[in-house]
Motif scaffolding. Sequence first.
Motif, short mmCIF file in Angstrom:
data_model
loop_
_atom_site.label_atom_id
_atom_site.label_comp_id
_atom_site.label_asym_id
_atom_site.label_seq_id
_atom_site.Cartn_x
_atom_site.Cartn_y
_atom_site.Cartn_z
N GLN A 148 -30.38 39.61 76.95
CA GLN A 148 -30.30 38.31 77.65
C GLN A 148 -29.87 37.23 76.65
OE1 GLN A 148 -31.18 38.10 81.12
NE2 GLN A 148 -31.11 40.33 80.81
N ALA A 149 -29.19 36.20 77.14
CA ALA A 149 -28.81 35.08 76.26
C ALA A 149 -30.07 34.48 75.64
CB ALA A 149 -28.05 34.02 77.07
N GLY A 150 -30.04 34.24 74.35
CA GLY A 150 -31.20 33.71 73.63
C GLY A 150 -32.05 34.79 72.98
N ASP A 151 -31.86 36.06 73.38
CA ASP A 151 -32.63 37.15 72.77
C ASP A 151 -32.31 37.28 71.28
OD1 ASP A 151 -33.84 37.87 75.12
OD2 ASP A 151 -32.74 39.77 75.38
N ALA A 152 -33.30 37.73 70.52
CA ALA A 152 -33.08 38.06 69.11
C ALA A 152 -32.53 39.49 69.01
CB ALA A 152 -34.40 37.97 68.35
N LEU A 153 -31.73 39.74 67.96
CA LEU A 153 -31.19 41.08 67.67
C LEU A 153 -31.96 41.65 66.47
CD1 LEU A 153 -28.91 43.23 68.13
CD2 LEU A 153 -27.61 42.01 66.37
N VAL A 227 -24.35 37.85 64.13
CA VAL A 227 -25.09 38.66 63.15
C VAL A 227 -25.11 37.91 61.82
CG1 VAL A 227 -25.08 40.82 61.82
CG2 VAL A 227 -24.51 40.86 64.26
N ASP A 228 -26.30 37.74 61.27
CA ASP A 228 -26.46 37.05 59.99
C ASP A 228 -26.44 38.09 58.86
OD1 ASP A 228 -27.12 35.55 57.85
OD2 ASP A 228 -29.13 34.97 58.57
N PHE A 258 -31.83 46.65 68.70
CA PHE A 258 -32.37 46.25 70.01
C PHE A 258 -32.49 44.74 70.16
CE2 PHE A 258 -36.87 45.20 69.11
CZ PHE A 258 -37.08 45.80 67.87
N SER A 259 -32.54 44.32 71.40
CA SER A 259 -32.69 42.90 71.73
C SER A 259 -34.08 42.69 72.31
CB SER A 259 -31.64 42.49 72.76
OG SER A 259 -31.76 43.28 73.93
N ALA A 260 -34.64 41.50 72.04
CA ALA A 260 -35.96 41.16 72.60
C ALA A 260 -36.05 39.65 72.72
CB ALA A 260 -37.07 41.69 71.70
N PRO A 261 -36.81 39.17 73.69
CA PRO A 261 -36.93 37.72 73.85
C PRO A 261 -37.53 37.09 72.58
CG PRO A 261 -38.05 38.89 75.63
CD PRO A 261 -37.60 39.92 74.66
N GLU A 262 -37.11 35.87 72.32
CA GLU A 262 -37.64 35.12 71.16
C GLU A 262 -39.17 35.09 71.18
OE1 GLU A 262 -37.08 34.07 67.93
OE2 GLU A 262 -35.21 33.33 68.80
N SER A 263 -39.74 34.98 72.40
CA SER A 263 -41.20 34.87 72.52
C SER A 263 -41.92 36.13 72.01
CB SER A 263 -41.59 34.63 73.99
OG SER A 263 -41.10 35.70 74.77
N ALA A 264 -41.20 37.27 71.93
CA ALA A 264 -41.84 38.51 71.47
C ALA A 264 -41.82 38.65 69.95
CB ALA A 264 -41.14 39.71 72.10
N THR A 265 -41.11 37.74 69.26
CA THR A 265 -40.94 37.87 67.81
C THR A 265 -42.26 38.07 67.05
OG1 THR A 265 -38.83 36.73 67.82
CG2 THR A 265 -40.02 36.73 65.72
N ARG A 281 -35.03 41.22 61.81
CA ARG A 281 -34.27 40.39 62.75
C ARG A 281 -32.96 40.00 62.08
NH1 ARG A 281 -35.14 34.78 66.03
NH2 ARG A 281 -33.00 34.92 66.78
N ILE A 282 -31.83 40.34 62.73
CA ILE A 282 -30.53 40.09 62.08
C ILE A 282 -29.59 39.21 62.90
CG2 ILE A 282 -30.60 42.21 60.70
CD1 ILE A 282 -28.53 43.37 62.79
N GLY A 283 -30.02 38.75 64.07
CA GLY A 283 -29.07 37.93 64.84
C GLY A 283 -29.62 37.46 66.17
N THR A 284 -28.70 36.91 66.98
CA THR A 284 -29.07 36.31 68.26
C THR A 284 -27.94 36.52 69.27
OG1 THR A 284 -30.17 34.57 66.97
CG2 THR A 284 -29.88 34.14 69.31
#
Length: 311
Positions: A148-153, A227-228, A258-265, A281-284
């Motif tokens: 989803q848009a805004g998810d962390a990678l 990707v950072d 994998f992707s996950a919502p920012e709130s799960a970080t 965490r390497i990106g968004t």
Amino acid sequence: MGERDWISRYFAPLATAQGADALRDDVAELSTGNGRIIATVDALVEGVHFFPDDPVESVARKLVRTNVSDIIAKGARPLEALLTLGWPHGRPEGDLARFAGALGTELADWGARLVGGDTTASPQGLFLSLTLTGQCGPDGPVRRSGAQAGDALWVTGEIGAACRGYRALREGRADDPHIAAYREPVLAPLRITDMLQAYATGSMDVSDGLLGDARMFAAASRLSVRVDLDAVPFAGGAPDLEERLALASWGDDYQVLFSAPESATPKIQADATEGGLRITRIGTFAPGTGLTALMDGTAVNLPETLGFEHG
Ligand SMILES: Nc1ncnc2c1ncn2[C@@H]1O[C@H](COP(=O)(O)OP(=O)(O)OP(=O)(O)O)[C@@H](O)[C@H]1O
Ligand SMILES: Cc1ncc(C[n+]2csc(CCOP(=O)(O)O)c2C)c(N)n1
Ligand SMILES: [Mg+2]
């Protein structure tokens, strides 16, 4: 000794599942598990995926792991395997015994069982293909299309170890510590599946190069991804841009992306620490299309080829 003796001597002892009928029948009956079942297949070809003088035990473990990598990236557990083997005329039978021994142990380590396959002669080089089924979590496979848009990678383990090992073998540096990871990829442990089931919106395995695979992930989710490169856990470190791009587009990493919502970080970080999992965490993800790679906060020029392709 021929095909039939090989099967009964080396492979039947591995085929302990009831549905395999000790490899005496035309087919295997697959288990349906207690939910949704997935299947994947990956082949290894001598000279394309491994070197002719790589130990056969390593080839067996790499064969299992390239397939397990696809299954665990879906948040699923490996279940049953079918092996296709093209055995070169010149290879000694002792190699087959060692191959089968390593295959059985590696499958068992992942909780999987051999249920069937096919054996042929090969006029040139060793050819292997493994089909592997997997038992999904209650929500089914974690798809590439779910970010989803805004998810962390996030990525597990390290990127580029296999590339470094391959170069070392090509250049005759037999003592390079990365050779082990080229021959036998180091996967995330099975408990990554619990984390994926709990937090991941989307997931894939990195087999063809981190950057190309991240771009495919974003495309499947109809999003763009950033990707950072400063955050990517490169094996052996990689200070300059050229080396980072090389390691991030070669492949053979077999890590979970994998992707996950920012709130799960915070929960992902806490679970990773508790479970001894290396996850970075390497990106968004963002609306739009395409891949941007950043170094020192600035977008870098990307090479045309971002991943391994046959052909
Ligand atoms: N020869 C084929 N016949 C049918 N489907 C195929 C064939 N080759 C690939 N596919 C399918 O195409 C999709 C992508 O396959 P691919 O092998 O690129 O998977 P991958 O996991 O991205 O890569 P890797 O092989 O490096 O693990 C999968 O759904 C796969 O089942
Ligand atoms: C001897 C030798 N030469 C080159 C390579 C590089 N290589 C081959 S296939 C692949 C990607 C994954 O394969 P697939 O897409 O088939 O799953 C990579 C990185 C290697 N591993 N061994
Ligand atoms: Mg894959």
